[in-house]
Write a protein that holds these residues in place. Structure first.
Motif, mmCIF file in Angstrom:
data_model
loop_
_atom_site.group_PDB
_atom_site.id
_atom_site.type_symbol
_atom_site.label_atom_id
_atom_site.label_comp_id
_atom_site.label_asym_id
_atom_site.label_seq_id
_atom_site.Cartn_x
_atom_site.Cartn_y
_atom_site.Cartn_z
ATOM 1 N N SER A 61 58.797 -16.832 -4.813
ATOM 2 C CA SER A 61 60.005 -17.389 -4.218
ATOM 3 C C SER A 61 61.140 -16.392 -4.218
ATOM 4 O O SER A 61 62.201 -16.676 -3.708
ATOM 5 N N ALA A 70 55.703 -22.300 -2.919
ATOM 6 C CA ALA A 70 56.582 -22.439 -1.763
ATOM 7 C C ALA A 70 57.203 -23.823 -1.769
ATOM 8 O O ALA A 70 56.737 -24.723 -2.455
ATOM 9 N N GLN A 75 59.392 -27.043 5.732
ATOM 10 C CA GLN A 75 59.159 -25.621 5.891
ATOM 11 C C GLN A 75 59.681 -25.157 7.242
ATOM 12 O O GLN A 75 59.644 -25.882 8.236
ATOM 13 N N PHE A 156 53.983 -21.835 3.931
ATOM 14 C CA PHE A 156 55.210 -21.053 3.862
ATOM 15 C C PHE A 156 55.320 -20.239 5.146
ATOM 16 O O PHE A 156 54.358 -20.124 5.915
ATOM 17 N N PRO A 162 61.920 -13.186 0.561
ATOM 18 C CA PRO A 162 62.962 -13.476 -0.430
ATOM 19 C C PRO A 162 63.454 -12.188 -1.086
ATOM 20 O O PRO A 162 63.372 -12.021 -2.304
ATOM 21 N N SER A 166 57.414 -9.669 -1.339
ATOM 22 C CA SER A 166 56.896 -10.940 -1.826
ATOM 23 C C SER A 166 55.449 -10.750 -2.263
ATOM 24 O O SER A 166 54.608 -10.320 -1.456
ATOM 25 N N ASP A 168 52.428 -12.385 -2.575
ATOM 26 C CA ASP A 168 51.888 -13.649 -2.079
ATOM 27 C C ASP A 168 50.590 -14.061 -2.763
ATOM 28 O O ASP A 168 50.203 -15.228 -2.697
ATOM 29 N N CYS A 264 66.443 -20.085 -4.397
ATOM 30 C CA CYS A 264 65.858 -20.544 -3.146
ATOM 31 C C CYS A 264 66.484 -19.723 -2.027
ATOM 32 O O CYS A 264 67.568 -19.166 -2.174
ATOM 33 N N SER A 274 61.793 -20.422 1.085
ATOM 34 C CA SER A 274 61.215 -19.975 -0.173
ATOM 35 C C SER A 274 62.033 -20.542 -1.318
ATOM 36 O O SER A 274 63.256 -20.583 -1.264
#
Length: 294
Positions: A61, A70, A75, A156, A162, A166, A168, A264, A274
């Motif tokens: 995030s 997520a 979304q 997501f 972010p 990221s 993932d 966030c 995110s």
């Protein structure tokens, strides 16, 4: 599937409560994320659920944490304005790229248009990193008797970052010669993996785990780092999934996956893309602006 369950794993601080909340949201029908573990040998991958004693982790995030799911709120579906070029995989023919994209998508069982961003290694155990409009696929190729074996995390918007990067997907896979595995998996190496997206400022990404630090392969605004272990290796009990660090060209640290994960992020339309998943009533005005993936 292997005939042996992965080892019991200790969770990072606070992760047990996070998983409980996420499962409650999913049961209540409020979550939009779909999760699945690759069926062969995987001990963990980047998804947000718990099954058969396996710990699954969700996309990060923020740049400082790769362990946060997520958002369970609405979304974003709008694409970010981007100057990111189309991915180029010079070692593969167009036919092979199309076969990998289709095969991994069918293995994961996700919808959307898959796009191959990285192909790492060759022969048995080569690895493919694929993104769709709302998912990341981590796909092992030609291993354990399966041409395509993909885990995934979805729900997501990959068009938004972010921060500078990221993480993932963080995960680990037991070796094929661990007692209890089926003969078809014999000779398959165990490994740890970290994969995700970066912006144009990231010049180097490292993964530190199991007493080793390796450099990730960076291509097409993504990174893939793998630590390959012997065929008899299993992830040690009570360990995390390693530390991911991102650096700029001058060697300055841009972020790490270790952090609080309380932030966030929103796109220009004010939609949370995110973080903010703990509370479905999170006010987007309290979030930080996400950055386009480019």
């Amino acid at each position: 599937m292997t005939s042996m369950l992965p080892p019991t794993r200790d969770l990072p601080p606070g992760r047990q409560d996070e998983i409980r909340v996420e499962i409650e949201h999913a049961v209540a029908g409020r979550g939009q994320r779909r999760m699945r573990l690759a069926p062969v040998l995987a001990a963990a991958t980047a998804v947000g659920a718990v099954a058969a004693g396996v710990v699954f982790l969700a996309p990060s995030s923020q740049p400082q944490t790769a362990n946060q799911p997520a958002p369970m709120t609405t979304q974003a579906t709008s694409a970010a304005p981007t100057t990111r070029p189309a991915p180029v995989i010079p070692v593969l023919s167009e036919e092979r790229i199309a076969a990998i994209e289709k095969g991994c998508q069918e293995s994961a069982g996700v919808q959307g248009t898959p796009k191959l961003y990285q192909h790492v290694g060759s022969g048995q155990g080569a690895f493919a990193l694929i993104y769709t409009s709302n998912a990341v696929l981590t796909c092992t190729l030609d291993s354990g008797g399966m041409p395509f074996n993909s885990g995934f995390s979805s729900g997501f918007d990959p068009e938004w970052l972010p921060g500078h990067f990221s993480a993932d997907s963080l995960g680990a896979s037991t070796g094929g010669d661990v007692p209890g595995n089926k003969p078809i998996y014999r000779g398959v190496h165990g490994y740890r993996i970290a994969a995700g997206r970066v912006d144009s400022k990231v010049a180097r990404v490292t993964l530190t785990a199991d007493g080793q630090t390796v450099d990730a392969t960076i291509a097409n605004n993504t990174f893939v780092a793998r630590i390959v272990h012997p065929t008899t290796w299993s992830p040690p009990e009570g360990t995390d999934f390693g530390e991911v660090r991102a650096y700029d060209a001058a060697g300055n640290l841009l972020g790490t996956n270790n952090g609080s994960g309380n932030k966030c992020f929103v796109n220009p339309q004010g939609v949370i893309v995110s973080g903010g998943w703990r509370d479905p009533n999170t006010d987007p005005k309290t979030c930080e602006p996400a950055q386009p993936w480019r």
